[in-house]
Design an enzyme around this catalytic site. Structure first.
Site, PDB file in Angstrom:
ATOM      1  N   GLY A 278      57.712  52.374  27.408  1.00  0.00           N
ATOM      2  CA  GLY A 278      58.580  52.175  28.568  1.00  0.00           C
ATOM      3  C   GLY A 278      58.223  53.037  29.760  1.00  0.00           C
ATOM      4  O   GLY A 278      58.303  52.591  30.911  1.00  0.00           O
TER       5      GLY A 278
ATOM      6  N   GLU B 125      35.644  38.536  43.500  1.00  0.00           N
ATOM      7  CA  GLU B 125      34.186  38.651  43.393  1.00  0.00           C
ATOM      8  C   GLU B 125      33.644  38.009  42.116  1.00  0.00           C
ATOM      9  O   GLU B 125      32.666  38.482  41.540  1.00  0.00           O
ATOM     10  CB  GLU B 125      33.742  40.114  43.507  1.00  0.00           C
ATOM     11  CG  GLU B 125      33.998  40.694  44.891  1.00  0.00           C
ATOM     12  CD  GLU B 125      33.369  42.054  45.092  1.00  0.00           C
ATOM     13  OE1 GLU B 125      32.158  42.189  44.813  1.00  0.00           O
ATOM     14  OE2 GLU B 125      34.085  42.969  45.523  1.00  0.00           O
TER      15      GLU B 125
END
Length: 384
Positions: A342, A365
């Site tokens: 968390g 890219e």
């Protein structure tokens, strides 16, 4: 290949690592305003980079830069990849972003575009991607038609980083749509204040960037703004993007190493059910997988960089480096996030930013799918 870095590159790597550790990592979470770097922090880091001799490392010596080879630049990019102090893409603290296409300019065009960029007086953006032509630039619909002494450009470009603050754009346009990427695409330098250019939609991404849509409507560009001759645009762009793929691979090395540092450090500190996470096989294997992959990936990137420095054709190696390394870094980032649980989801730690940034680099890219398609052609052609 030589597996060990030359002594001068080891020193360079250590210098940049110390710079990243001492000056950049402490600024994580404080350096950005949205997707852009805060001007005061940018100026501070630029001055420190200059003091360390890291300024204009990729600009050729004949144009006032250091002209470092790709192997040297790779170790710099690798170390910079360890921090999220910089924006996701589009800015460097080592000097202005000089696209290699500009080095093809001559005479007055150099004075008007190349040197002002090197001096930091002008900025430019690269406009190739379109709504229907991302990984397939040969199908681009933006056209440049010769009319007297001008080319007339019409079309739409999308996801253009920096379009809102660029002085000019390097625009890829079809001068012969039938030829496509095989001699039908040309490159033009177009001032962003030219009549007929307007910014369209700005896209908000999960990396907090804001790339733009650029609309060209009967934009007249003088013939001398054609770069490299008609039909050579795709070749020029691919040469630059080949170096970009090595840069992506190098950056991914740094990302993976930082994920190992963060993941292992947290695993040793976090105690569950009476024992540190680092004693759990499920956690250990995540770290082991990243470490093993990083070892192979580093050799892959260094080898490809050395090949390009020697003048060898390393297109295949560049594709492989981009594919393998970006996927490796994404898995490392995902596992690092999982190890943190968390707390990894919070903006108190750099983990979630690393996770978001690295996922985005698997799109730009050249996607993994595109890389595999191109690599497959060579594998099938060369396998008996």
């Amino acid at each position: 290949m030589e597996f060990d870095l030359p002594e001068e590159l080891k020193i360079l790597k250590q210098t940049v690592r110390r710079f990243v550790d001492a000056e950049m990592i402490p600024l994580e979470g404080k350096s950005l305003d949205g997707g852009k770097m805060k001007p005061d922090i940018r100026a501070l880091l630029e001055e420190k980079a200059k003091a360390l001799g890291l300024w204009l490392i990729d600009v050729p010596e004949e144009f006032g830069g250091q002209g470092l080879g790709l192997a040297a630049r790779s170790v710099v990019w690798e170390e910079l990849g360890r921090t999220v102090t910089l924006p996701t893409r589009g800015y460097s603290i080592l000097g202005p972003d000089v696209r290699p296409i500009l080095y093809a300019l001559e005479g007055e065009m150099r004075e008007r575009y190349l040197y002002p960029v090197i001096r930091g007086e002008k900025t430019c953006c690269f406009a190739q991607t379109e709504p229907d032509a991302g990984s397939d630039p040969g199908s681009m619909r933006t056209t440049a038609i010769l009319d007297g002494d001008d080319y007339v450009i019409n079309g739409v470009k999308r996801f253009i980083t920096g379009a809102d603050h660029s002085d000019f754009a390097q625009v890829m346009a079809a001068t012969d749509r039938e030829k496509g990427s095989r001699g039908g695409i040309s490159c033009f330098l177009v001032d962003m204040d030219t009549p007929g250019i307007r910014l369209g939609t700005q896209y908000k991404t999960f990396t907090e960037e804001g790339p733009w849509e650029i609309v060209f409507e009967d934009v007249r560009v003088p013939k001398d703004h054609l770069v490299g001759g008609e039909g050579n645009g795709f070749r020029l762009a691919q040469k630059w993007l080949g170096v970009g793929r090595i840069k992506q691979g190098s950056r991914a090395l740094g990302v993976t190493e930082r994920c190992l540092e963060l993941g292992a450090g947290y695993a040793k500190d976090r105690v569950t059910f009476g024992a540190p996470l680092s004693t759990r096989q499920a956690t250990q294997w995540k770290l082991v997988d990243a470490a093993v992959a990083l070892q192979g990936a580093r050799l892959m990137v260094y080898h490809a960089a050395e090949m390009l420095d020697s003048g060898a054709d390393a297109r295949l190696e560049a594709y492989m480096a981009k594919l393998y390394c970006t996927e490796m870094a994404w898995k490392a980032a995902d596992d690092c996030l999982q190890i943190h649980g968390g707390v990894g989801l919070t903006k108190d730690l750099p983990v979630e930013r690393i996770w978001r940034d690295q996922r985005s680099h698997m799109i730009t890219e050249g996607t993994p799918e595109m890389m595999r398609m191109v690599i497959a052609r060579t594998v099938i052609r060369n396998t008996n």
